[in-house]
Design a protein around this motif. Structure first.
Motif, PDB file in Angstrom:
ATOM      1  N   VAL A  79       0.856  -1.196   0.000  1.00 58.90           N
ATOM      2  CA  VAL A  79       0.000   0.000   0.000  1.00 58.90           C
ATOM      3  C   VAL A  79       0.887   1.239   0.000  1.00 58.90           C
ATOM      4  O   VAL A  79       0.623   2.220  -0.689  1.00 58.90           O
ATOM      5  CB  VAL A  79      -0.941   0.004   1.221  1.00 58.90           C
ATOM      6  CG1 VAL A  79      -1.723   1.301   1.288  1.00 58.90           C
ATOM      7  CG2 VAL A  79      -1.897  -1.168   1.176  1.00 58.90           C
ATOM      8  N   SER A 131       4.892   2.980  -4.279  1.00 58.14           N
ATOM      9  CA  SER A 131       4.312   3.665  -5.427  1.00 58.14           C
ATOM     10  C   SER A 131       3.980   2.684  -6.551  1.00 58.14           C
ATOM     11  O   SER A 131       3.248   3.013  -7.470  1.00 58.14           O
ATOM     12  CB  SER A 131       5.279   4.725  -5.945  1.00 58.14           C
ATOM     13  OG  SER A 131       6.487   4.113  -6.358  1.00 58.14           O
ATOM     14  N   LYS A 132       4.527   1.441  -6.479  1.00 56.26           N
ATOM     15  CA  LYS A 132       4.343   0.508  -7.587  1.00 56.26           C
ATOM     16  C   LYS A 132       3.092  -0.346  -7.461  1.00 56.26           C
ATOM     17  O   LYS A 132       2.810  -1.170  -8.318  1.00 56.26           O
ATOM     18  CB  LYS A 132       5.542  -0.442  -7.647  1.00 56.26           C
ATOM     19  CG  LYS A 132       6.798   0.226  -8.074  1.00 56.26           C
ATOM     20  CD  LYS A 132       7.876  -0.822  -8.266  1.00 56.26           C
ATOM     21  CE  LYS A 132       9.155  -0.176  -8.716  1.00 56.26           C
ATOM     22  NZ  LYS A 132      10.185  -1.169  -8.940  1.00 56.26           N
ATOM     23  N   PHE A 133       2.367  -0.187  -6.363  1.00 54.33           N
ATOM     24  CA  PHE A 133       1.202  -1.026  -6.127  1.00 54.33           C
ATOM     25  C   PHE A 133      -0.016  -0.153  -5.855  1.00 54.33           C
ATOM     26  O   PHE A 133       0.113   1.028  -5.585  1.00 54.33           O
ATOM     27  CB  PHE A 133       1.448  -1.942  -4.923  1.00 54.33           C
ATOM     28  CG  PHE A 133       2.392  -3.072  -5.192  1.00 54.33           C
ATOM     29  CD1 PHE A 133       3.753  -2.930  -4.946  1.00 54.33           C
ATOM     30  CD2 PHE A 133       1.933  -4.281  -5.698  1.00 54.33           C
ATOM     31  CE1 PHE A 133       4.633  -3.969  -5.195  1.00 54.33           C
ATOM     32  CE2 PHE A 133       2.800  -5.328  -5.940  1.00 54.33           C
ATOM     33  CZ  PHE A 133       4.155  -5.172  -5.687  1.00 54.33           C
ATOM     34  N   PRO A 134      -1.217  -0.747  -5.886  1.00 55.45           N
ATOM     35  CA  PRO A 134      -2.415   0.022  -5.544  1.00 55.45           C
ATOM     36  C   PRO A 134      -2.279   0.669  -4.166  1.00 55.45           C
ATOM     37  O   PRO A 134      -1.479   0.239  -3.341  1.00 55.45           O
ATOM     38  CB  PRO A 134      -3.526  -1.036  -5.532  1.00 55.45           C
ATOM     39  CG  PRO A 134      -3.054  -2.101  -6.437  1.00 55.45           C
ATOM     40  CD  PRO A 134      -1.559  -2.128  -6.303  1.00 55.45           C
ATOM     41  N   ASN A 135      -3.063   1.718  -3.941  1.00 53.38           N
ATOM     42  CA  ASN A 135      -2.872   2.531  -2.742  1.00 53.38           C
ATOM     43  C   ASN A 135      -3.825   2.254  -1.606  1.00 53.38           C
ATOM     44  O   ASN A 135      -3.890   3.016  -0.648  1.00 53.38           O
ATOM     45  CB  ASN A 135      -2.999   4.013  -3.120  1.00 53.38           C
ATOM     46  CG  ASN A 135      -2.032   4.379  -4.215  1.00 53.38           C
ATOM     47  OD1 ASN A 135      -0.992   3.742  -4.360  1.00 53.38           O
ATOM     48  ND2 ASN A 135      -2.381   5.362  -5.011  1.00 53.38           N
TER      49      ASN A 135
END
Lengths: 231, 449
Positions: free
Chosen positions: A147, A150-154
């Motif tokens: 989470v 920056s490379k994954f969903p938030n």
């Protein structure tokens, strides 16, 4: 003569069964249970007791909304002319004449953290229920680290439901009820415990099939999982 | 005569069964086709939303390059920030492998995050400098390239091309890759490079390099000595054995241990440099609570003082769940609570044993001999900056963490308004309102969000 009748009846029964079976596959049933914020054990007990007093519910008042409770609720709803879906919402509560307490104590906050906690617990249970406790906290921590990355969903739900990110989500194990260990592990992870110190990936070397993930550097192993910091 | 009737009967029975089976199969097929169509529609929606959002961000970035006033700049930045995060969400819903889209997700998240930080800059009365403007142009170039690729992929969908038909299944039956995934991989490969994004925000590249101030210059301690230290720290918890499991090598190397104790095992991580207990964890069962929160806080402070050698830790928050109290301890220096050096301690409420320690924040943020600076504002002046709707009950100084690893020296105000409890932070050097936290009072205890 009798034999022919018997034949016709059998054939009729078989076809009817097939049609009904086909219909039930496409029939939509909402999940039976207590609606939204009323979903607590105490509330289920209140409902069960009332249904028992009214004669719809025959077994133990145990606070568990199972098939017996569902059937009793549906029968009650049918008698009262409500939609017999097994869901105890505002109309059913009014018809029962019981007073229930909403689960969340804070006024209108939406209780985001409880929903996230529950989802995280489900994910941990799905992916790591056979792992040592630290391994379960580690899985929770990886989700939270994603989470923050920056490379994954938030969001927690975005990370968990990202297509193909977790096998146990893809194959439906995410829908199992989490055990106590998973719930504790989720709480610890949300409180900041991270045995992986920032890892974003983990895999079981005995079962993983992605060539890509085997190329990552392993930071540490807990139980059956290897944890990797980054790609 | 009999045989003929029996054969006839069997035939009819067989036909009935076959019909029944066919009807059931048909029902299955119809339902499966419905589900497949719904899924394809969801994929296509996400794809079209992504393309639209990326296109909009491109246009907005060019507007930003041409904006003449701070008002226009802020409005445009607002839109870019929102649409970037939407686009990142859109792409996360597509059936793509992580490695096919992670760089694109990073780009979108950073674009949103960066414009948000520029907006904050403008709100603080500053202006965009040359470096900012160059970055905006670099982001725009990258965005344009991505948009062109997506438009090309969108043209394919025109001819009835279905996304779900162009995904592969690998041997384990997991979907990913295939022509659809390849398109996104290509988009990443061909993308225009943009520079390291160092700015004040949660997705800043500055956060990639982590420092561990407390143990940076400490000597490396072999695991046997670290094990002895564990026996001292967990003395009194009924420890019978300390077993070394190996090392974890990330940005902070640690010795990993499994500790056997009477009531349940502990997992312990000690930093290699300086043998500091960065994490202790136990899943021992906890009985009926006999200790209250006040006593648990006292026990946690005592533990930090006697066993962790941390001389000035005070409880700043407590969270109760499952018969355990999780207490946040922060050093108190010159009356200020130093939140950047938190240590969390878990206390079992049945017998007061320590069942957990989490000290990564401390290891990363601890500054030896830290001095609290003189405040530029007095308490009274800072109080004026707090909304006059709030009823303030308590004031103290604090060092708080901000995005990008920054520390801010602030006044901490505990206040309430109607049914809500708040904690407000006013910068003690500039008077700016740094943060407002809302206290959620749950049955389990007090937790801040």
């Amino acid at each position: 003569m009798m034999r022919k009748k018997f034949l016709y009846v059998t054939v009729f029964i078989l076809i009817a069964a097939a049609v009904l079976g086909g219909m039930s596959l496409s029939a939509r049933t909402a999940d039976a249970g207590m609606a939204g914020t009323y979903n607590t054990k105490e509330n289920v007990k209140i409902v069960q007791k009332k249904l028992k007093d009214l004669g719809y519910y025959k077994t133990a008042v145990d606070g568990i909304f199972g098939s017996g409770t569902t059937a009793a609720v549906k029968n009650f709803q049918k008698t009262k002319g409500l939609t017999a879906d097994g869901v105890v919402g505002a109309k059913t509560i009014a018809a029962l004449g019981v007073k229930l307490n909403a689960a969340s104590a804070s006024a209108g906050a939406g209780n985001l953290s409880n929903a996230d906690l529950n989802l995280l617990a489900k994910a941990i249970h799905a992916e790591a229920r056979g792992e040592p406790y630290t391994g379960q906290v580690a899985v929770g921590a990886v989700i939270l680290n994603r989470v923050k990355s920056s490379k994954f969903p938030n969001t927690i739900s975005g990370v968990i439901y990202q297509p193909y990110a977790f096998t146990a989500v893809a194959d439906g194990q995410i829908n199992l009820t989490p055990g106590d260990s998973a719930k504790k592990a989720a709480q610890d992870a949300l409180n900041g415990w991270d045995p992986t110190n920032g890892c974003l990936y983990y895999y079981n070397p005995a079962t993983a099939t992605s060539k890509w993930i085997f190329g990552l550097t392993v930071t540490l192993k807990i139980g059956r999982h290897n944890f990797c910091l980054s790609d | 005569m009999k045989t003929k009737r029996m054969t006839y009967r069997s035939a009819v029975l067989f036909a009935a069964l076959a019909l029944a089976a066919a009807l059931v199969a048909a029902a299955f097929i119809v339902k499966a086709a419905d589900t497949q169509r719904a899924l394809e529609n969801a994929y296509q929606k996400s794809f079209y939303d992504l393309t639209a959002n990326v296109g909009n961000i491109d246009v907005k970035l060019t507007k930003l390059m041409a904006a003449g006033s701070a008002e226009t700049e802020k409005n445009v930045m607002d839109d870019i920030c929102r649409q970037s995060h939407l686009a990142a969400d859109n792409i996360s819903q597509l059936p793509l492998k992580h490695e096919e889209m992670s760089e694109t997700v990073r780009f979108l998240n950073q674009t949103g995050d960066y414009t948000h930080s520029l907006c904050k800059k403008l709100n603080a009365g500053q202006t965009l400098n040359d470096e900012d403007r160059q970055r905006i142009e670099d982001l725009r170039a990258r965005c344009g390239a991505a948009g062109a690729e997506l438009t090309r992929m969108a043209e394919r969908l025109q001819g009835g091309w279905r996304i779900s038909e162009h995904i592969d299944r690998d041997q384990a039956g997991r979907i990913g890759g295939g022509e659809f995934g390849d398109g996104f991989s290509d988009m990443q490969k061909q993308s225009v490079d943009y520079p390291k994004m160092i700015y004040d925000g949660p997705f800043s590249d500055a956060l990639e390099k982590k420092t561990y101030k407390a143990v940076e210059n400490a000597p490396e301690i072999p695991q046997e000595q670290a094990a002895d230290k564990i026996r001292h720290i967990l003395g009194g918890m009924g420890v019978t054995d300390v077993k070394f499991l190996g090392n974890a090598n990330g940005d902070m190397n640690t010795h990993e241990f499994e500790v056997t104790a009477d009531k349940g095992n502990y997992y312990v991580q000690m930093t290699v440099k300086g043998a500091f207990p960065v994490m202790i964890q136990s899943n021992r069962p906890v009985g009926a609570s006999k200790i209250d929160a006040e006593e648990a806080i006292r026990l946690a402070e005592k533990f930090a003082f006697e066993k962790l050698d941390l001389r000035n830790m005070r409880g700043v928050w407590v969270n109760l769940f499952g018969g355990t109290a999780c207490i946040n301890l922060a050093p108190e220096i010159d009356g200020a609570a130093v939140y950047t050096e938190l240590v969390k301690v878990k206390v079992a409420l049945d017998d007061g044993q320590i069942t957990g320690v989490e000290a990564r924040a401390y290891v990363r943020g601890h500054v030896e001999g830290r001095k609290i600076p003189a405040a530029a504002l007095t308490e009274g002046e800072a109080l004026k900056k707090v909304s006059n709707k709030l009823d303030v009950s308590h004031i103290r100084k604090a060092i708080i963490p901000k995005d990008g690893g920054r520390e801010v020296f602030a006044y901490e105000f505990w206040a309430s308004y109607k049914d809500f409890d708040y904690i407000v932070y006013i910068n003690a050097e500039t008077g700016a309102e740094e943060d407002i936290l809302r206290v959620i009072d749950k049955n389990q205890g007090n937790m801040i969000i």
